[in-house]
Design a protein around this motif. Structure first.
Motif, short mmCIF file in Angstrom:
data_model
loop_
_atom_site.label_atom_id
_atom_site.label_comp_id
_atom_site.label_asym_id
_atom_site.label_seq_id
_atom_site.Cartn_x
_atom_site.Cartn_y
_atom_site.Cartn_z
N TYR A 177 -4.62 -34.98 46.59
CA TYR A 177 -3.27 -34.67 45.98
C TYR A 177 -2.67 -35.94 45.41
O TYR A 177 -2.44 -36.87 46.14
N GLU A 178 -2.11 -35.76 44.29
CA GLU A 178 -1.42 -36.88 43.36
C GLU A 178 -0.01 -36.60 43.23
O GLU A 178 0.33 -35.98 42.30
N PRO A 179 0.94 -37.05 44.36
CA PRO A 179 2.18 -36.57 44.11
C PRO A 179 3.01 -36.90 42.65
O PRO A 179 3.58 -35.91 42.20
N GLU A 180 2.78 -37.93 42.28
CA GLU A 180 3.28 -38.56 40.89
C GLU A 180 3.06 -37.66 39.90
O GLU A 180 3.56 -37.63 39.04
N GLN A 181 1.64 -36.76 39.91
CA GLN A 181 1.32 -36.10 38.87
C GLN A 181 2.06 -34.89 38.58
O GLN A 181 2.16 -34.11 37.53
N HIS A 182 2.79 -34.33 39.85
CA HIS A 182 3.19 -33.09 39.76
C HIS A 182 4.94 -33.04 40.11
O HIS A 182 5.29 -31.82 40.53
N LYS A 183 5.56 -33.98 39.67
CA LYS A 183 6.87 -34.03 40.09
C LYS A 183 7.72 -33.07 39.29
O LYS A 183 8.71 -32.56 39.70
N GLY A 184 7.15 -32.67 38.16
CA GLY A 184 7.92 -31.59 37.36
C GLY A 184 7.50 -30.20 37.58
O GLY A 184 7.91 -29.38 36.57
N SER A 185 6.60 -30.16 38.57
CA SER A 185 5.83 -28.77 38.39
C SER A 185 6.01 -27.89 39.50
O SER A 185 6.72 -28.28 40.32
N VAL A 186 5.79 -26.86 39.41
CA VAL A 186 5.94 -25.64 40.59
C VAL A 186 4.46 -25.90 41.25
O VAL A 186 3.60 -25.86 40.68
N VAL A 187 4.51 -26.27 42.59
CA VAL A 187 3.47 -26.29 43.32
C VAL A 187 3.37 -25.08 44.12
O VAL A 187 4.44 -24.71 44.83
N ILE A 188 2.35 -24.53 44.16
CA ILE A 188 2.15 -23.34 45.06
C ILE A 188 1.16 -23.79 46.38
O ILE A 188 0.05 -24.16 46.22
N ILE A 189 1.84 -23.43 47.45
CA ILE A 189 1.19 -23.86 48.69
C ILE A 189 0.01 -22.68 48.98
O ILE A 189 0.56 -21.61 49.19
N ILE A 190 -1.28 -23.01 49.29
CA ILE A 190 -2.22 -22.06 49.49
C ILE A 190 -3.14 -22.40 50.73
O ILE A 190 -3.66 -23.24 50.79
N ASP A 191 -2.82 -21.48 51.66
CA ASP A 191 -3.54 -21.59 53.04
C ASP A 191 -3.72 -20.15 53.48
O ASP A 191 -3.21 -19.74 54.37
N ILE A 192 -4.96 -19.60 52.89
CA ILE A 192 -4.92 -18.08 53.18
C ILE A 192 -5.17 -17.57 54.43
O ILE A 192 -4.69 -16.59 54.91
N LEU A 193 -6.18 -18.37 55.02
CA LEU A 193 -6.17 -18.25 56.46
C LEU A 193 -5.97 -19.40 57.30
O LEU A 193 -6.78 -20.24 57.59
N ARG A 194 -4.57 -19.36 57.82
CA ARG A 194 -3.75 -18.20 57.92
C ARG A 194 -2.50 -18.54 57.42
O ARG A 194 -1.31 -17.68 57.41
N ALA A 195 -2.14 -19.87 57.22
CA ALA A 195 -0.47 -20.41 57.53
C ALA A 195 0.14 -19.66 56.10
O ALA A 195 1.35 -19.23 56.60
N SER A 196 -0.30 -19.60 54.89
CA SER A 196 0.30 -19.03 53.71
C SER A 196 0.44 -17.59 54.12
O SER A 196 1.51 -17.03 53.42
N SER A 197 -0.23 -16.99 54.45
CA SER A 197 -0.12 -15.46 54.94
C SER A 197 0.80 -15.32 56.19
O SER A 197 1.51 -14.33 55.78
N ILE A 239 9.56 -27.48 42.10
CA ILE A 239 9.70 -26.17 42.88
C ILE A 239 8.38 -26.13 43.83
O ILE A 239 7.25 -26.25 43.29
N ILE A 240 8.66 -25.85 45.24
CA ILE A 240 7.44 -25.51 46.00
C ILE A 240 7.60 -24.34 46.65
O ILE A 240 8.60 -23.72 47.26
N ALA A 241 6.35 -23.37 46.35
CA ALA A 241 6.51 -21.85 46.57
C ALA A 241 5.24 -22.03 47.66
O ALA A 241 4.25 -22.45 47.35
N VAL A 242 5.37 -20.79 48.52
CA VAL A 242 3.98 -20.47 49.20
C VAL A 242 3.51 -19.13 48.70
O VAL A 242 4.24 -18.22 48.46
N GLY A 243 2.21 -19.20 48.45
CA GLY A 243 1.26 -18.04 47.83
C GLY A 243 0.12 -17.52 48.77
O GLY A 243 -0.41 -18.27 49.56
N SER A 244 0.29 -16.33 48.78
CA SER A 244 -0.90 -15.70 49.39
C SER A 244 -1.28 -14.40 48.70
O SER A 244 -0.45 -13.94 47.66
#
Lengths: 239, 239
Positions: free
Chosen positions: B14-34, B116-121
């Motif tokens: 992950y390169e934090p400085e590249q995504h300061k203006g982005s929506v980041v979708i957090i993905i950990d399907i099995l099992r945290a984001s679910s 923006i940081i959102a959790v996706g599943s």
């Protein structure tokens, strides 16, 4: 017992302690591993991989033939860059070459604790598969990627190797990276050139007009030579 | 101008400085984001993600409800682990939950500089796609992976999101990771359950008899809720 196959998509993900007993295959299809295979096919005696620009310049000042690039461009002090077409018989036969690239040469250093380190490309894939299958060791397919990022061209090559090794019945894998690489290779194998048309490195090389070597880098059976690391230098197994 | 989509396969990439203006979708399907999506669907008020075990224990000592696991196992001091089935209405409705997992919660911290940081599943994929498409921002699909390694289940979910976002005509990608994720999703979409049968996490959960939640984690349309990070806590956008 079945030997295992792991795949690493980026230098940032490499775990040296996991692969001390393994054959590590160095993969940087566009263009370092293809260039290294070409150099040995054209008679190079030895290739000294160096990670840093200063180290490469220092070798140049000591009279070595130096191939060095960053982001595709030849460094000003170097004799040439990393297009395989630079490594002609006239330039490299019998020579020691010092070589430094954006991604490929760094991972050779990272892998240097492994039992055996070999350089793989489509150019030597057939010989590489036969030889690897005879080593009776676990295999790590180490993709150079691009500046620590995943790339498609190295991944499909890893998938090609993994698919063929598993077909021998001597290997299995529980590595998700390997499983993904195999699946991507299945999508690419009928026409790898068309498949990597969408890849980032393909675009980078096209923009810089450095894409003349892509067809060559995807051709198989060019050489039987397997470059391996001995005492911090690459030499040809078949030398 | 088309917005871009990037995908990151591992916290180590992950390169934090590249995504300061982005929506980041957090993905950990099995099992945290679910599990996080399930918790909010069942009325949780707030989830405080913490990376370290000591920090989680400290919260427990201060009287918080704590969900914490490592390698699938509930930590001894915790109220429960990270199966979505733990986060029932009876346990979580109206509550603040402190949550620490092997992979998923750490990447929320890594992404915390993003716009923006959102959790996706799969559970909230439909609402997530609509909402993301309305943000007019670049998108980073951040896969938790497993102990810094690439994994298949997070990748196919990233591919599902990227495929659908590109179909809106508002996005493009030149990121090889995204292109690979899209291709793998194409192989998986008819039967994601069958596709991830070969994955390492599937095997790990089966061995530990923690695989009862997989069908649920792959089901879509369970909730419209989108968990987002505000002041270091996850809250529901629809709250």
């Amino acid at each position: 017992m079945l030997r295992k196959i792991d795949t690493c998509f980026s230098p940032a993900l490499y775990e040296p302690e996991q692969h001390k007993g393994s054959v590590v295959i160095i993969i940087d299809i566009l263009r370092a591993s293809s260039a290294i295979c070409t150099a040995f096919a054209n008679g190079a005696a030895e290739i000294i991989p160096v990670s840093g620009i200063d180290e490469a310049r220092d070798y140049k000042n000591r009279g070595y033939l130096v191939a060095a690039e960053r982001d595709g461009y030849v460094l000003d002090f170097a004799d040439f860059g990393n297009s395989p077409f630079n490594f002609t018989f006239e330039k490299v036969s019998g020579k020691t070459i010092v070589y430094s690239t954006t991604n490929g040469t760094g991972i050779i250093k990272l892998a240097s604790d492994a039992a055996i380190i070999a350089v793989g490309s489509f150019l030597n894939i057939k010989a590489l598969l036969t030889w690897t299958g005879n080593q009776d060791k676990d295999v790590m397919l180490f993709c150079a990627g691009w500046k620590n990022r995943f790339n498609l061209e190295d991944t499909i090559f890893a998938g090609a190797l993994a698919s063929e090794l598993i077909k021998t019945g001597k290997y299995s894998t529980i590595c998700d990276s390997t499983l993904a690489a195999i699946d991507l290779w299945k999508l690419a194998e009928n026409d790898p050139r068309a498949y990597i048309e969408k890849s980032a490195q393909r675009s980078r090389l096209r923009e810089k007009k450095l894409d003349d070597c892509i067809d060559f880098c995807l051709s198989t059976g060019f050489t039987e030579i397997i470059p391996v690391l001995k005492n911090n230098s690459l030499v040809s197994l078949n030398y």
